[in-house]
Design a protein around this motif. Structure first.
Motif, PDB file in Angstrom:
ATOM      1  N   UNK A  45      61.867  36.000 146.818  1.00  0.00           N
ATOM      2  CA  UNK A  45      61.713  35.191 148.025  1.00  0.00           C
ATOM      3  C   UNK A  45      60.237  34.933 148.355  1.00  0.00           C
ATOM      4  N   UNK A  46      59.351  35.788 147.871  1.00  0.00           N
ATOM      5  CA  UNK A  46      57.915  35.587 148.106  1.00  0.00           C
ATOM      6  C   UNK A  46      57.292  34.715 147.023  1.00  0.00           C
ATOM      7  N   UNK A  47      58.082  34.374 146.009  1.00  0.00           N
ATOM      8  CA  UNK A  47      57.574  33.527 144.933  1.00  0.00           C
ATOM      9  C   UNK A  47      56.910  34.270 143.800  1.00  0.00           C
ATOM     10  N   UNK A  48      56.937  35.601 143.847  1.00  0.00           N
ATOM     11  CA  UNK A  48      56.302  36.408 142.808  1.00  0.00           C
ATOM     12  C   UNK A  48      57.210  37.564 142.412  1.00  0.00           C
ATOM     13  N   UNK A  49      58.198  37.313 141.534  1.00  0.00           N
ATOM     14  CA  UNK A  49      59.094  38.406 141.158  1.00  0.00           C
ATOM     15  C   UNK A  49      58.378  39.517 140.401  1.00  0.00           C
ATOM     16  N   UNK A  50      58.742  40.742 140.741  1.00  0.00           N
ATOM     17  CA  UNK A  50      58.194  41.922 140.074  1.00  0.00           C
ATOM     18  C   UNK A  50      59.340  42.846 139.693  1.00  0.00           C
ATOM     19  N   UNK A  51      59.072  43.701 138.752  1.00  0.00           N
ATOM     20  CA  UNK A  51      60.087  44.684 138.339  1.00  0.00           C
ATOM     21  C   UNK A  51      60.258  45.736 139.416  1.00  0.00           C
ATOM     22  N   UNK A  52      61.492  46.173 139.558  1.00  0.00           N
ATOM     23  CA  UNK A  52      61.791  47.248 140.482  1.00  0.00           C
ATOM     24  C   UNK A  52      61.533  48.600 139.852  1.00  0.00           C
ATOM     25  N   UNK A  53      61.773  49.644 140.624  1.00  0.00           N
ATOM     26  CA  UNK A  53      61.575  51.018 140.156  1.00  0.00           C
ATOM     27  C   UNK A  53      62.890  51.773 140.269  1.00  0.00           C
ATOM     28  N   UNK A 109      64.649  29.866 140.349  1.00  0.00           N
ATOM     29  CA  UNK A 109      64.225  28.987 141.436  1.00  0.00           C
ATOM     30  C   UNK A 109      65.000  29.421 142.679  1.00  0.00           C
ATOM     31  N   UNK A 110      64.307  29.470 143.814  1.00  0.00           N
ATOM     32  CA  UNK A 110      64.958  29.731 145.087  1.00  0.00           C
ATOM     33  C   UNK A 110      65.165  28.374 145.760  1.00  0.00           C
ATOM     34  N   UNK A 111      66.411  28.061 146.066  1.00  0.00           N
ATOM     35  CA  UNK A 111      66.768  26.804 146.710  1.00  0.00           C
ATOM     36  C   UNK A 111      67.504  27.135 148.002  1.00  0.00           C
ATOM     37  N   UNK A 112      66.961  26.684 149.111  1.00  0.00           N
ATOM     38  CA  UNK A 112      67.549  26.955 150.429  1.00  0.00           C
ATOM     39  C   UNK A 112      67.847  28.445 150.619  1.00  0.00           C
ATOM     40  N   UNK A 113      66.926  29.281 150.135  1.00  0.00           N
ATOM     41  CA  UNK A 113      67.038  30.719 150.319  1.00  0.00           C
ATOM     42  C   UNK A 113      67.904  31.439 149.301  1.00  0.00           C
ATOM     43  N   UNK A 114      68.524  30.712 148.364  1.00  0.00           N
ATOM     44  CA  UNK A 114      69.381  31.324 147.346  1.00  0.00           C
ATOM     45  C   UNK A 114      68.657  31.358 146.009  1.00  0.00           C
ATOM     46  N   UNK A 115      68.741  32.496 145.332  1.00  0.00           N
ATOM     47  CA  UNK A 115      68.128  32.685 144.022  1.00  0.00           C
ATOM     48  C   UNK A 115      69.066  32.175 142.930  1.00  0.00           C
TER      49      UNK A 115
END
Length: 153
Positions: A45-53, A109-115
């Motif tokens: 949602x912030x435009x910068x996906x990162x790996x989780x832990x 792509x996030x479109x209208x808040x949906x990934x």
């Protein structure tokens, strides 16, 4: 006497082995399915996906999602529907055609808040030619294929 002592030790070792084998047979052998290949859903949602832990996880419908921070985990728990990928993370264009292909977490792509995820960049370029139309088509297809195994489509 030494023979008896070795015999008793052997019997004791056998009981320990049988007990361990029984415990292993009763152990949970379910598999862990990690969603979006371990990427933090909130970060998209912030435009910068990162790996989780692995220390920040939550399970939803048998799928484990990982988050980079406790804060992102908290955000997700407060509103999972906001962050879960469309179509269970399958390729959005594939779903619009009635198929299920694993979505690449780096092609999104996030479109209208949906990934939305897609299979690869080439497929995403085709999907982007008519995003609203493809989403409408995929939403209709998803109703009939959501519970069908990918191999059966």
């Amino acid at each position: 006497m030494k023979l008896l002592s070795n015999f008793v030790k052997s019997i004791a070792a056998l009981f320990v082995f049988v007990g361990a084998a029984t415990s292993a047979a009763n152990a949970d052998t379910s598999t862990s399915l990690v969603g979006v290949q371990g990427y933090d859903l909130v970060s998209y949602q912030s435009g910068k996906p990162v790996r989780g832990a692995g220390t920040n996880t939550v399970e939803v419908d048998g799928v484990v999602y990982q988050f980079a921070t406790k804060e992102n985990l908290k955000k997700f728990k407060a509103n999972p529907a906001k962050y879960l990928p469309a179509y269970g993370g399958y390729c959005a264009f594939g779903v619009s055609k009635g198929k299920k292909f694993i979505g690449d977490p780096n092609v999104w792509k996030v479109v209208d808040g949906t990934l939305y995820l897609n299979l690869n960049k080439d497929v995403q370029r085709i999907w982007e030619e008519d995003v609203p139309g493809n989403i409408t088509e995929a939403n209709g297809q998803w109703k009939s294929i959501a519970n069908v195994p990918a191999a059966d489509l």
